[in-house]
Design a protein around this motif. Structure first.
Motif, PDB file in Angstrom:
ATOM      1  N   LEU A 172       0.377  -1.387  -0.588  1.00 37.17           N
ATOM      2  CA  LEU A 172      -0.338  -0.148   0.320  1.00 37.17           C
ATOM      3  C   LEU A 172       1.538   1.061  -0.049  1.00 37.17           C
ATOM      4  O   LEU A 172       0.433   2.257  -0.479  1.00 37.17           O
ATOM      5  CB  LEU A 172      -1.416  -0.359   1.378  1.00 37.17           C
ATOM      6  CG  LEU A 172      -1.876  -0.775   1.716  1.00 37.17           C
ATOM      7  CD1 LEU A 172      -3.123  -1.100   2.803  1.00 37.17           C
ATOM      8  CD2 LEU A 172      -3.292  -0.298   0.590  1.00 37.17           C
ATOM      9  N   GLN A 173       2.247   0.999   0.747  1.00 36.93           N
ATOM     10  CA  GLN A 173       2.958   2.142   0.752  1.00 36.93           C
ATOM     11  C   GLN A 173       3.065   2.693  -0.695  1.00 36.93           C
ATOM     12  O   GLN A 173       3.660   4.135  -1.278  1.00 36.93           O
ATOM     13  CB  GLN A 173       3.821   2.595   1.899  1.00 36.93           C
ATOM     14  CG  GLN A 173       4.573   3.283   1.757  1.00 36.93           C
ATOM     15  CD  GLN A 173       6.056   2.704   2.969  1.00 36.93           C
ATOM     16  OE1 GLN A 173       6.788   1.569   3.176  1.00 36.93           O
ATOM     17  NE2 GLN A 173       6.081   3.403   3.694  1.00 36.93           N
ATOM     18  N   TRP A 174       3.372   1.324  -1.063  1.00 36.17           N
ATOM     19  CA  TRP A 174       4.750   1.766  -2.802  1.00 36.17           C
ATOM     20  C   TRP A 174       3.199   2.450  -3.685  1.00 36.17           C
ATOM     21  O   TRP A 174       3.712   3.211  -4.081  1.00 36.17           O
ATOM     22  CB  TRP A 174       4.641   0.727  -3.085  1.00 36.17           C
ATOM     23  CG  TRP A 174       5.300   0.605  -4.731  1.00 36.17           C
ATOM     24  CD1 TRP A 174       4.478  -0.036  -5.464  1.00 36.17           C
ATOM     25  CD2 TRP A 174       6.444   0.501  -5.132  1.00 36.17           C
ATOM     26  NE1 TRP A 174       5.452   0.125  -7.164  1.00 36.17           N
ATOM     27  CE2 TRP A 174       6.895   0.840  -6.505  1.00 36.17           C
ATOM     28  CE3 TRP A 174       7.435   1.512  -4.259  1.00 36.17           C
ATOM     29  CZ2 TRP A 174       7.567   1.632  -6.828  1.00 36.17           C
ATOM     30  CZ3 TRP A 174       8.827   1.575  -5.677  1.00 36.17           C
ATOM     31  CH2 TRP A 174       8.370   2.116  -6.700  1.00 36.17           C
ATOM     32  N   LYS A 175       2.194   1.518  -3.318  1.00 35.64           N
ATOM     33  CA  LYS A 175       1.398   1.857  -4.372  1.00 35.64           C
ATOM     34  C   LYS A 175       1.245   3.987  -4.336  1.00 35.64           C
ATOM     35  O   LYS A 175       0.580   4.524  -5.180  1.00 35.64           O
ATOM     36  CB  LYS A 175      -0.134   1.846  -4.113  1.00 35.64           C
ATOM     37  CG  LYS A 175       0.353  -0.031  -4.566  1.00 35.64           C
ATOM     38  CD  LYS A 175       0.207  -0.105  -6.089  1.00 35.64           C
ATOM     39  CE  LYS A 175       0.421  -1.299  -6.837  1.00 35.64           C
ATOM     40  NZ  LYS A 175      -0.191  -1.839  -7.949  1.00 35.64           N
ATOM     41  N   LYS A 176       0.553   3.950  -3.038  1.00 34.43           N
ATOM     42  CA  LYS A 176       0.320   5.411  -2.652  1.00 34.43           C
ATOM     43  C   LYS A 176       1.466   6.302  -3.128  1.00 34.43           C
ATOM     44  O   LYS A 176       1.282   7.676  -3.630  1.00 34.43           O
ATOM     45  CB  LYS A 176       0.421   5.391  -0.747  1.00 34.43           C
ATOM     46  CG  LYS A 176      -0.067   7.133  -0.653  1.00 34.43           C
ATOM     47  CD  LYS A 176      -0.490   7.487   0.287  1.00 34.43           C
ATOM     48  CE  LYS A 176      -0.460   8.287   1.006  1.00 34.43           C
ATOM     49  NZ  LYS A 176      -1.533   9.154  -0.001  1.00 34.43           N
ATOM     50  N   LYS A 177       2.698   5.655  -2.861  1.00 39.41           N
ATOM     51  CA  LYS A 177       3.811   6.787  -3.299  1.00 39.41           C
ATOM     52  C   LYS A 177       3.878   7.335  -4.941  1.00 39.41           C
ATOM     53  O   LYS A 177       4.326   7.932  -5.142  1.00 39.41           O
ATOM     54  CB  LYS A 177       4.691   6.813  -3.009  1.00 39.41           C
ATOM     55  CG  LYS A 177       4.790   7.031  -1.180  1.00 39.41           C
ATOM     56  CD  LYS A 177       6.547   6.572  -0.631  1.00 39.41           C
ATOM     57  CE  LYS A 177       6.589   6.517   0.576  1.00 39.41           C
ATOM     58  NZ  LYS A 177       8.232   6.604   1.409  1.00 39.41           N
ATOM     59  N   THR A 207      15.529   1.423  -2.581  1.00 35.43           N
ATOM     60  CA  THR A 207      14.834   1.165  -0.955  1.00 35.43           C
ATOM     61  C   THR A 207      14.045   0.370  -0.504  1.00 35.43           C
ATOM     62  O   THR A 207      14.226   0.398   0.556  1.00 35.43           O
ATOM     63  CB  THR A 207      15.290   2.204   0.130  1.00 35.43           C
ATOM     64  OG1 THR A 207      14.277   3.485  -0.077  1.00 35.43           O
ATOM     65  CG2 THR A 207      16.927   3.403   0.024  1.00 35.43           C
ATOM     66  N   SER A 208      12.734   0.119  -1.245  1.00 37.24           N
ATOM     67  CA  SER A 208      12.142  -0.582  -1.168  1.00 37.24           C
ATOM     68  C   SER A 208      12.015  -1.925  -0.834  1.00 37.24           C
ATOM     69  O   SER A 208      12.920  -2.652  -1.000  1.00 37.24           O
ATOM     70  CB  SER A 208      10.981  -0.582  -2.228  1.00 37.24           C
ATOM     71  OG  SER A 208       9.605  -1.052  -2.223  1.00 37.24           O
ATOM     72  N   PRO A 209      11.635  -2.358   0.256  1.00 40.44           N
ATOM     73  CA  PRO A 209      11.571  -3.704   0.993  1.00 40.44           C
ATOM     74  C   PRO A 209      11.204  -4.783  -0.404  1.00 40.44           C
ATOM     75  O   PRO A 209      11.249  -5.942  -0.216  1.00 40.44           O
ATOM     76  CB  PRO A 209      11.515  -3.704   2.244  1.00 40.44           C
ATOM     77  CG  PRO A 209      10.517  -3.049   2.184  1.00 40.44           C
ATOM     78  CD  PRO A 209      10.120  -1.575   1.179  1.00 40.44           C
TER      79      PRO A 209
END
Length: 815
Positions: A172-177, A207-209
């Motif tokens: 969700l964090q990735w999609k939002k950014k 840096t994304s996991p």
């Protein structure tokens, strides 16, 4: 439930806002400024001077922590808590009355939606409406929950375990950014700000996991769209953006739009340091890992433009050589199997582009069928008719050249060289080369022995529907002795660069077999083969093939299949690419005859097509051609008596020829004595006998009646086949447990047509030799026990040998 509507009372949901949770990066500014107090963080360079190495932002996921796959959909429990406005709503929304709903959620590019839009998820939750994203971890909180704050309430997502919870959180964090960056970069205002945003986007991806192809591809697509919509950027802005995205390109192919941008930069600024520092590792990765340029042609075009940019540097050819050497590596074996086919694909496409203007003129040029039928008069074609090759003015006394159909040449026996049906390879005097432009190209027909050979082989007459081969389309009439295609200066440089690369590839021993196989079908346009400069450059590659002793290499000089032309035909005297007196032709014949091609079929082909050049070279003392003529006489290839006498006269005209002809006569006398009627009908050699023992035995008397020969458990090899083919009455041959191999089988198949029984049990023969047995129609018993026979070859032999009744295939793949 409407997630976008505002709500009252921002303090009513305090039970969901405890100070013990993981702070989301979403609360930071979008650009994510790096902390000055972080001693482990290296400062990034300013705009336009950023280091090509990734500047660590100290964010989570870039190190060696837990990795997750990017979620696109999944099942999860959902609970929505509205911010209460009244005392009654506080009671109704307390944790004791909270209700959970199961949903199958999908993470689209812009929102979070449910497959069953009812209850809490009746309306999609837009990423733009999410104000905060957290992991819950306070006492008595619901387990494995992700909290999404939106105006007027909170959405709780409960997973089955902590790993799934973290996977949902990071996805969700990735999609939002990504959604935010896409909106920001789609409407740029200040380019200095845009450059900072691009750098922050790259840092976030690195840096994304999350581990997924789209993690690096999505930022590249965003940036490629930005560049496509802002084509008027300055060169400095271009280089700054390329440097900023360089870390993403280390392990990813650039998308198509970005490839076009890179191509443009290579063309406009080939000497830029960006080409060397940024594009080099990208191109190296493409050549090492790309599997099919057909699916991504712009990667091939980018690689081509990059190599041309290297060629524009000072000492450009040396730079290109160093690049190719770096792709091969310092060892004798290249560790990357995809490098060679990818480099060859780039070279072929680049060479094709040099002649593209000429190729495009084919639409109105004569078809192959019309060329064959000789229908090239202007009144027989619809105007306009662009020509394929420009005919020079005929020299003054002869009449203008006429176009001859393939069947126009007589097939009379060949007189002494030079003969009309087999012209000598000497270069005739002619008018200066004609300059060929794209609007004036004409292809004429070969005037020499091809038509006579076609008639001997039973080819259809000139009015038939079959199309001529490559030689028919390229070789010219008597008035057109030389051709010269004029390329533009840029195309000429491209041709020189990629022809050099093909030469370099042929110099590597480990690459040569695969290169020969790739070039065997002659994958070049006819216009290139009619260009003297190109065929002269490519001659070095063919020479390297002809010098290689490995059969898998020099066998590729021959055509890929029957009825097609190969490099052997193109570079032999009379061929379109031959520019010498037959030296390369002699080298090719020598290596082919030294391999498994000392066969009637090969000699018959030479006698039909290249007898004149063979006799001329033998007359000049070429030992290979002298041997060829002797073999033609020994195997009765030449039936015409006058031609036989002519060959004998040619052999007797040189010392080496006279000596080899005398040896031939001695062998013929011995052969007559061997084949004289008499001697035993059955013969068995003792075990441990060798090839020399067999030759000594057969030279001791007459064996014209020998029908059954057993060499079982002896030490004979394929070399003894030279002796076996001299036995005219041989019907049964036992080679059990010998070292008789494929080369011997090929020789037997051509000379012992009456053989009925053959025992190959426990011999090293393979499919390559066993397939040659399909021509021995008299075989009725065949033992292939314990050989390397495969099922496909076995089925092929059964279909082609109608008299085969007794077959032993035990302990083989076909058993």
């Amino acid at each position: 439930m409407d997630f976008n509507s505002g709500g009252g009372g921002g303090n009513g949901g305090n039970e969901l806002h405890n100070n013990q949770f993981y702070q989301c990066e979403e609360n930071k500014p979008l650009l994510g400024e790096m902390s000055e107090g972080n001693n482990n963080t290296k400062p990034c360079a300013g705009p336009g001077k950023r280091s090509l190495h990734h500047c660590s932002s100290g964010g989570g996921g870039g190190g060696g922590g837990m990795r997750y796959k990017l979620l696109h959909e999944g099942d999860i429990q959902v609970c929505v808590v509205k911010h209460p406005r009244t005392f009654l709503s506080k009671i109704l929304t307390s944790k004791f009355l909270r209700r959970w709903e199961p949903h199958h959620l999908t993470l689209t590019d812009s929102s979070l939606t449910s497959a069953t839009p009812t209850g809490y998820m009746e309306a999609s939750l837009s990423y733009s409406s999410i104000e905060d994203l957290q992991l819950l971890s306070w006492d008595n909180a619901p387990k494995y929950c992700v909290q999404l704050s939106f105006p007027g309430g909170t959405v709780l997502l409960q997973a089955a375990n902590s790993y799934l919870r973290d996977q949902w959180f990071h996805s969700l964090q990735w999609k939002k950014k990504i959604y935010k960056y896409r909106k920001v970069l789609n409407n740029p205002s200040r380019w200095d700000v845009v450059l900072k945003e691009i750098r922050a986007l790259v840092d976030m991806a690195l840096t994304s996991p999350l581990q997924d192809e789209s993690i690096h591809q999505a930022p590249l697509h965003i940036i490629s769209t930005l560049l496509a919509e802002n084509a008027n950027l300055s060169t400095q802005d271009h280089e700054n953006i390329i440097v900023a995205i360089a870390p993403l390109l280390e392990n990813n192919h650039p998308p198509p739009d970005l490839c076009e941008f890179f191509c443009k930069h290579c063309r406009e600024r080939p000497r830029s340091m960006v080409v060397i520092e940024v594009f080099t590792p990208v191109v190296q990765r493409i050549l090492k890992h790309n599997m099919d340029f057909g699916k991504c042609p712009r990667l091939r075009l980018f690689t081509q433009e990059y190599i041309l940019a290297l060629n524009e540097l000072n000492a450009g050819m040396e730079v290109v050589k160093k690049f190719v050497h770096s792709m091969h590596g310092p060892t004798g074996q290249c560790p990357h199997p995809r490098v060679l086919p990818n480099l060859v694909a780039v070279c072929l496409a680049a060479i094709y582009s040099c002649y593209e203007e000429f190729i495009n003129s084919r639409d109105n040029s004569p078809s192959l069928k019309e060329i064959r039928n000789g229908c090239q008069q202007q009144n027989e074609r619809k105007p306009p008719m662009p020509l394929r090759l420009l005919r020079p003015e005929p020299p003054p006394p002869p009449a203008p050249a006429t176009i001859l159909p393939l069947s126009a040449n007589p097939s009379a026996p060949q007189p002494p060289p030079p003969a009309p049906s087999n012209p000598a390879p000497s270069i005739p005097l002619s008018s200066p080369p004609s300059v060929v432009n794209s609007s004036e190209i004409l292809v004429e027909l070969e005037r020499n022995n091809n038509s006579a050979n076609a008639r001997r082989k039973g080819a259809p007459p000139s009015g038939g529907d079959s199309e001529p081969n490559l030689i028919d389309c390229l070789l010219v009439s008597p008035a057109v002795n030389t051709l010269s295609i004029q390329l533009p200066a840029q195309a000429d440089r491209v041709l020189g660069c990629f022809a050099l690369i093909l030469k370099m590839l042929s110099d590597y021993d480990d690459w040569r077999p695969a290169l020969a196989s790739l070039l065997q079908p002659i994958p070049f346009p006819k216009e290139a083969l009619a260009h003297a400069k190109f065929t002269k450059e490519l001659k070095y590659v063919i020479q390297r093939f002809a010098e290689d002793p490995r059969q898998e290499v020099h066998s590729c000089l021959l055509s890929v299949r029957s009825g097609k032309d190969g490099w052997f035909q193109l570079y032999s005297p009379g061929g379109v690419a031959c520019d010498d007196d037959g030296e390369l032709f002699a080298s090719m014949v020598h290596i082919l005859m030294g391999s498994c091609y000392k066969t009637k079929k090969f000699l018959l082909s030479l006698a039909e097509n290249k007898l004149g050049p063979c006799m001329l070279l033998a007359l000049r003392g070429n030992q290979t051609m002298v041997e060829i003529l002797c073999l033609m006489l020994e195997y009765n290839i030449i039936e015409n008596k006058d031609t036989q006498l002519q060959i004998i006269s040619t052999l007797e005209s040189t010392q080496v020829g006279l000596r080899m002809y005398e040896q031939l006569c001695d062998r013929q006398r011995e052969l007559k004595e061997l084949q004289r009627k008499g001697g035993p009908t059955r013969l068995t050699l003792p075990s441990k006998s060798t090839d020399a023992d067999l030759a000594r035995l057969l030279s001791s008397g007459s064996f014209g009646n020998l029908e059954n020969l057993s060499l079982a458990f002896t030490n004979v090899t394929s070399a003894c086949a030279e002796q076996l083919i001299k036995l005219p009455s041989l019907k049964q041959l036992n080679l059990w447990s010998t070292q008789f191999g494929d080369a011997g089988l090929r020789l037997l198949s051509e000379h012992l047509a009456c053989l009925q029984v053959l025992n190959l049990c426990e011999t090293p023969v393979t499919d390559a030799g066993l397939l040659a047995l399909s021509s021995m129609k008299s075989l009725c018993s065949l033992n292939m026990n314990s050989t390397k026979l495969t099922a496909d070859t076995y089925e092929d032999l059964k279909a082609k040998l109608p008299n085969l009744k007794d077959v032993d295939v035990r302990y083989t793949e076909a058993w």
